[in-house]
Every structure is written in C-alpha cells, then in structure tokens.
Design a protein around this motif. Sequence first.
Motif, PDB file in Angstrom:
ATOM      1  N   PHE A   1       0.662  -1.218   0.145  1.00 20.73           N
ATOM      2  CA  PHE A   1      -0.115   0.109  -0.040  1.00 20.73           C
ATOM      3  C   PHE A   1       0.803   1.318  -0.026  1.00 20.73           C
ATOM      4  CE2 PHE A   1      -2.322   3.242   2.314  1.00 20.73           C
ATOM      5  CZ  PHE A   1      -3.591   3.365   1.427  1.00 20.73           C
ATOM      6  N   VAL A   2       1.963   1.244   0.813  1.00 20.42           N
ATOM      7  CA  VAL A   2       2.865   2.637   0.881  1.00 20.42           C
ATOM      8  C   VAL A   2       3.417   2.638  -0.679  1.00 20.42           C
ATOM      9  CG1 VAL A   2       5.009   3.292   2.045  1.00 20.42           C
ATOM     10  CG2 VAL A   2       3.192   2.213   3.516  1.00 20.42           C
ATOM     11  N   ALA A   3       3.915   1.450  -1.115  1.00 20.55           N
ATOM     12  CA  ALA A   3       4.662   1.634  -2.539  1.00 20.55           C
ATOM     13  C   ALA A   3       3.611   2.038  -3.492  1.00 20.55           C
ATOM     14  CB  ALA A   3       5.449   0.318  -2.773  1.00 20.55           C
ATOM     15  N   HIS A   4       2.429   1.548  -3.552  1.00 21.52           N
ATOM     16  CA  HIS A   4       1.497   2.014  -4.267  1.00 21.52           C
ATOM     17  C   HIS A   4       0.924   3.517  -4.281  1.00 21.52           C
ATOM     18  CE1 HIS A   4      -2.500   0.264  -5.973  1.00 21.52           C
ATOM     19  NE2 HIS A   4      -2.134   1.201  -6.850  1.00 21.52           N
ATOM     20  N   GLY A   5       0.844   3.914  -2.996  1.00 20.30           N
ATOM     21  CA  GLY A   5       0.387   5.140  -2.703  1.00 20.30           C
ATOM     22  C   GLY A   5       1.373   6.116  -3.341  1.00 20.30           C
TER      23      GLY A   5
ATOM     24  N   LEU B   1      -6.052   0.967  -5.161  1.00 15.49           N
ATOM     25  CA  LEU B   1      -5.548   1.417  -3.874  1.00 15.49           C
ATOM     26  C   LEU B   1      -6.735   1.564  -2.941  1.00 15.49           C
ATOM     27  CD1 LEU B   1      -2.849   2.728  -2.726  1.00 15.49           C
ATOM     28  CD2 LEU B   1      -3.967   4.873  -2.981  1.00 15.49           C
ATOM     29  N   VAL B   2      -7.804   2.055  -3.379  1.00 19.96           N
ATOM     30  CA  VAL B   2      -8.965   2.313  -2.559  1.00 19.96           C
ATOM     31  C   VAL B   2      -9.421   0.872  -1.963  1.00 19.96           C
ATOM     32  CG1 VAL B   2     -11.454   2.819  -2.182  1.00 19.96           C
ATOM     33  CG2 VAL B   2      -9.690   4.258  -3.793  1.00 19.96           C
ATOM     34  N   MET B   3      -9.351  -0.313  -2.620  1.00 17.77           N
ATOM     35  CA  MET B   3      -9.784  -1.355  -2.293  1.00 17.77           C
ATOM     36  C   MET B   3      -8.746  -2.023  -1.258  1.00 17.77           C
ATOM     37  SD  MET B   3     -11.041  -3.196  -5.902  1.00 17.77           S
ATOM     38  CE  MET B   3     -11.226  -4.881  -5.189  1.00 17.77           C
ATOM     39  N   VAL B   4      -7.462  -1.773  -1.546  1.00 18.94           N
ATOM     40  CA  VAL B   4      -6.201  -2.033  -0.621  1.00 18.94           C
ATOM     41  C   VAL B   4      -6.744  -1.527   0.881  1.00 18.94           C
ATOM     42  CG1 VAL B   4      -3.842  -2.268   0.094  1.00 18.94           C
ATOM     43  CG2 VAL B   4      -4.759  -2.874  -2.373  1.00 18.94           C
TER      44      VAL B   4
ATOM     45  N   VAL C   1      -9.094  -3.466   2.671  1.00 16.05           N
ATOM     46  CA  VAL C   1      -8.388  -4.689   3.204  1.00 16.05           C
ATOM     47  C   VAL C   1      -7.692  -4.295   4.518  1.00 16.05           C
ATOM     48  CG1 VAL C   1      -6.701  -6.531   2.702  1.00 16.05           C
ATOM     49  CG2 VAL C   1      -7.990  -5.557   0.804  1.00 16.05           C
ATOM     50  N   LEU C   2      -6.909  -3.348   4.424  1.00 16.43           N
ATOM     51  CA  LEU C   2      -6.287  -3.093   5.566  1.00 16.43           C
ATOM     52  C   LEU C   2      -7.245  -2.582   6.882  1.00 16.43           C
ATOM     53  CD1 LEU C   2      -3.104  -1.015   4.072  1.00 16.43           C
ATOM     54  CD2 LEU C   2      -3.181  -3.358   4.863  1.00 16.43           C
ATOM     55  N   ALA C   3      -8.287  -1.857   6.528  1.00 18.66           N
ATOM     56  CA  ALA C   3      -9.025  -1.237   7.454  1.00 18.66           C
ATOM     57  C   ALA C   3      -9.862  -2.548   8.254  1.00 18.66           C
ATOM     58  CB  ALA C   3     -10.163  -0.609   6.805  1.00 18.66           C
TER      59      ALA C   3
ATOM     60  N   LEU D   1     -10.142 -10.386  -1.333  1.00 20.70           N
ATOM     61  CA  LEU D   1     -10.135  -8.935  -1.845  1.00 20.70           C
ATOM     62  C   LEU D   1      -8.698  -8.828  -2.681  1.00 20.70           C
ATOM     63  CD1 LEU D   1     -11.516  -6.921   1.059  1.00 20.70           C
ATOM     64  CD2 LEU D   1     -12.618  -6.948  -1.154  1.00 20.70           C
ATOM     65  N   LEU D   2      -7.745  -9.532  -2.348  1.00 19.11           N
ATOM     66  CA  LEU D   2      -6.463  -9.031  -3.324  1.00 19.11           C
ATOM     67  C   LEU D   2      -6.449  -9.724  -4.540  1.00 19.11           C
ATOM     68  CD1 LEU D   2      -3.738  -9.856  -0.337  1.00 19.11           C
ATOM     69  CD2 LEU D   2      -4.481  -7.730  -1.275  1.00 19.11           C
TER      70      LEU D   2
END
Lengths: 285, 471
Positions: free
Chosen positions: A57-61, A88-91, A94-96, A110-111
């Motif tokens: 997520f960090v790399a993607h963001g 990114l919104v879907m990830v 996942v994290l939430a 979800l992944l």
Amino acid sequence: MSAGGLALDGPDAAAMILALHLLALGLYAAAWVLQLREFRQGRESGHGGVRITAGGFVAHGAALALFTLTYRSLPLIGLGPASSSLALVMVLFVLAASIHADLRPAGLFLLPPVLLLVGQAVLVGVGPTAGQLAFRGPWFVLHVTAAFLGYAGLAAASAAAIMYVLQFRALKRKEFGSVFRFFPPLDSLDRLNKVGLAVGFPALTVGLLAGWSWTLTFGRGLALEDPQTILGMVTWGVYLIAIIARLRPGPHGERAAAISAAAFVVTVTAFLALRLLAGEPDFFL
Amino acid sequence: MGEREADGAAMTITVVGANHTTAPIELRERVHVDAESAAEVVSRLVGWDGIEECVILSTCNRTELYLHVSDVLSGERAALETLAARAGLTTSDAESFIYRHHGYETVVHLFRVAASLDSLVLGEAEILGQIGDAYEAGLQMPEGVGPVLHRLFQSGLAVGGAVRSETKLGCGAASIPSAAVRLAIKVFGSLEGRTAVVLGAGDMGETTLRCLLVEGASDVLVANRTPERAAETVARVGGRAVSMDEFWRSLSSADVLVTSTAATSPVITKRELAGARGATASPLVVLDIALPRDVESAVGELPSVFLYNIDDLQKVVGATHEARAAEVSSAEELIADHARRFWRWYRAREAAPVIRGLRAHAEAIRREEVERLLAGLDGLGDGDRRRIEASMRRMLNKLLHPSTVAVRRAALDPGGLSFLEGLRNALGLAPVPPDDAVPPDEAVAPGGVPAPEDGHGVAAETREEREAGNR
C-alpha cells in the motif's frame, strides 16, 4: 518536468511510477500467496499478510502520489491510472478490515481483484491520457472518487458475503477443515458485509449523481448508452437488492450474503461485457 | 551434548522427576510437592553435599526437581531418595518411574516442558504459568534459585512464550468443552453479551459452563431436572439457575444452548425447539454433549440453528491435535536454538574461574620476575621502571591470549570439561562455588547472545582480554 521537490523529469518519473507499481504488485501477490498458504494449511491468519499488504500500500500510494505531482493531475483518467486508483482504495478496505483480527482473511478474496487491477495498470501503462485536461473540475473528481469508494465498498461486502456463504455451509455441514479454521466467524463477516454496503452504496449513489451533474456542466444529459453509466446503474441496482434483502425480517444472514455474492458476479460480468463493447480502450470502460 | 563425568564431580544442571508418561496418577499424587512443603524440600536438598541450587516444578502431571550440582551423582541420588521417600518406595523401586536428564538434556527438557511439548495436552497454556510459579517460589527461598537456575528458568519462560507467539502450537480447541465454545465463537465472533443456556448440571455441563463464563457470556442460565442440583452448580461456578419452564421460555432469546443431561431419549425435538424459538431469526448454536444425545438430529435442519453433538466436537478436537502436531517441528527448532544459547552461556561461565586462575598464576610469576629484575638494576628512573612493567605486562597478555581463547573454546566443546578440569588441577584451583561465578553479562557476547562456536571468536572474551590481544 519536475515532480514537486523530487526533481524527476518525465521519463524518470514514469520509470519510478512503474517500478513502484511493480513493487506494490509483488508485495500484494506475496501477501495473497501467504494467505492462500495459510488457508490451505488450515491455519488461522497471522500478521504477515497484513504487514506485506501494508508495504504494498505504501509503495502503491507513493506511485500514485508521484503520478499526481509529475502530471499535475489526479490518477483518475485512463485505464491504467483509474485501475490503479481503484485498486488502492480496495487495499485500503483490506487494511481497514484487518484492524479487526478476525477479518484478516478477507484479503484472500479482496486481493485477487487488486492484483488484476494493478496488473492491468502495469500492462497498459500508468501515464496521462491524451484527453487528460478535459476531465477536471470538482464534479468530476467527486464522481470518480465516490464511484471508486462505492466499488471498493461493494467489493468488500461481496468478499465478506462469499466467505459468509462458505463458512455458513461448513458450519451447517459440520466440515471442520480449512474454511472453518481460516475464515472469520459468521458474525464478523456479516458486519463486514454490512459496513461494505453502508459505505459502498451511498458512495456509489453520490458518484452516480456527481457524474450526472458533471455531464450537465457540458450541457448534456444522462448518457444511458454510455457503458460507464450502464455499469454504474447495474451495480447500483443489484446492491440495492442486496440491501433490501438485509432489511427484510426473518433469518437474513445467509440470504443477504448469497444475494451480495450474486451481486458481485453480476457486476463483474457486466463490467467485462461492457469492457468488450466499449469503443475507447484507453478509458476505464 | 550432555556429558556425565565418571566420578560425577563436575558442575552441571540436572533434573530428576516423574510425569504422566512414567508414573500412574496414584504415584504422581504421592510425589506431588505442594506449596507448603516446597520450602522444606528445597532446604533439605540444598543442604545435601553437591547441590547448589534447586527449583521444584510440581503440577498434576509432573513433579520435577531441577538442580544445579557440583557433584551430579550425589545430587541425583539425593533427588531420587527424596522422591522415593515421598512415594513410600525404596529407591530401587522408584527408579522404574523416575527419569533424569543431565547437562544440555536438562535444558532441552525444561524448554520442551515450557513449550508444552511434554504436556498431556499438546500446546496447553497452563504449564507456562506453572513454571513461572515454580520459579517465583524458588526465588522466595534463600537456598532455591541461584544464578544458573535463575537464567535457566528465565530462558525457559522466554522459550515458552516464543513458541506460543511464533508457532500455532497453542491454537485451536483441545478439549470437548473448549471445542464447544470454539464452535459458538465461529458463529458469533465473541460470546460477550450473548445469552447461553445450559441444560443438565453434570460434570461436562459444568466444565462447559465455566468456559462460557470465561469467554464472557453475559447471561448464562442453568436448568436441571432437579432444581437443587442447578442451584449448587451455579453457586459453585456462576450463572443463574432457572426452572424447566423458564428454560423453555429462555430459548427464544438464547444464542447458545448446551445440553448434557443423563436422559436416555432426546429431550429437545425439532418441533419443540421451533415452537420455543418462534419468529426469532438470530442464530442459535446447539451443543449436545450428552451421550445418549439430548437433541433430535432434525433440529439441525432448522434455519439459523447449528447443531453439534459429541462426535462433531471430537472432530474439532482431532483437527486441533493434527494442526498442533504439525507445529511441533517449528517449536523444536526454536527450543534447540534457545537451548544452544543457554548452554554456551553456561559453559562459558564454567571457563571463567579457570581463566581467572590461569591469569592469577601468570601474574604472580610476572610480578615476582619483574621485582627480581628491577632489584638488580640500579640507577633506573621511575619512567624506565614503568616502561619495563608495561612491557612485561604486554608480553604476558600476548602469551596468555591464545590460552584464554583455548579455554573458552574448550568450555564450548562437548568434550572440553576434562580439559578444563585438568587445567584446574594443574593450576591447583579448587572447584568454584556458585557465588564466585562471573556474572552472566561478562560471559556473553555483546547483545546477550553468545558468539558462535565457529572458531573465529570466543563466546565470552572480555574487554580486558581483547585489549591484551591487541596490545
């Protein structure tokens, strides 16, 4: 072109955006493989998958932030940027969901769509489109952002629904295998389904209304023949049915889950069909 | 790696005990050492020649005496006699149910016990707390825990914690009541705020009732054909006793129903339960842990009702055991890693007095020779004298450095004890009492982890020794 304080020119920034996407793709894939392995071994889900997903997520963001700085435009237009932003919104969902330990396994479902979306973005390229400048303004940003939030919420609701149906059957049939051990409790899945619908449906509604308002700014009405409009309406309709199923009295758990799962299948089928029919390959639809 | 000296006269760690695999419950009950008598047993053992430290671990499944001894044969004999006397047996009769481990094997044994690999129920969590209690009790006794058993038990507790957190050995339900609760949790996520109803106040029902209360069920009702029995159970365990009429009424809002009556035919049928539930749509988990069954199997056909009987619960327990067994090799790796670290520390600790003796011996010779040399040299200034002193000290340090490294390596070598003992005898060193031991920090490499036994370094080279080598 300078990317803010990063002082990267266009080709360098494009290469960096691609590299960060590839890194995110690799991390998401690793997280999914880890969860798949835990599922196959019938183990309860650990922290590893979540940490790797967070790294992705960090790399993607960072990739999408660099896109915004480099091209001075949000990554909402064009198949590559839009796919990446939706992923990114879907990830984020996942994290939430993973904050609640019970719901860590949701990443198993979800992944894969995230991987498809990021993979698609990498394949077609995450760069600005020719018509980038035409798609600006608050209505447009609200339309796409809300629609993405809506799709992601509904994807989370659908993932929870599919897992609910499988866990329900395992519990009813007294099958104490991988599904029983790895999947979350029914109550947790029901809550994720409810939250996904509660976030996704209003967001999608706002997205559709904002899109309509945006077309009005051009002096045009609702383009019912537009594949994106059709997809939005179909998705909105099937999830409305899922919400009504939840609200009806009586044992709603399995029924609502089954309808949510069916809604997801309908939405994906509609997307693929419309994607094939769409004339502009560079657009999200 | 465990070693045992022929004459038994070497510092080592040993354990003597009996557990569920070697002794029947009648014997385990007799050798059990309760908290009240533990201090007396420790005091008597430590008073025995050759025993330096002692910790007693006594649970319902095991009684073990962990000893740090300077004479392993004497120490083990004392421990054996203690256990045999408690069991009311002769030592030769007691030998058949008592086991013993020495040296490194003792370390591995304690770590396996702490990791619950040696437990009746693989992966159970209780043993770690019991080891902690045994260690704490030992700390309260002046003769009990010294530097070696302190470090051994601290390491054991750390290993137990690491195994629980880094493997899945403690996951899943390992008993019928815990499996019953786990199934309910798989439906509800948590039992907090849930209503549970227990029908039948037998042993199994009572155990399940305890589990439900521990998991936070907010309202637990207990019904029994004999109301007094329900009241007794509730008074002992908790919950709320209700009449049979109330029991049927409570089913409309219940989340979990546990049945464990002695009835010979089903007491809950599909029709009765459907009637009692009425229009209730929320899920109901029915756990029938009675034999013969209390609940008609057709009850499972009701929507939102999840019915499990004793066979289903056994399946969950079986699956847990399989899953836990799959984690054993990972746990064993962790244990071996920690045991090696502890053993390096322990062996390096044994080398310290020998090194100290070696250096003291050489230093005495150096001082004597320097004094003799300076006495024969007239007209030397203070600066010259200091230079000669420094030169001789550097020479001595350089000469001693390889010997120091060799002693350290010998301490880490499984067969090195005899070398150390030989050196100790050659230097005229007496066996070192524990209080004279070097502190643990001096004997380990930076970071608390002993240096590897790879020939490139020594485990416990002190700063002084390193500087000596560099000078």
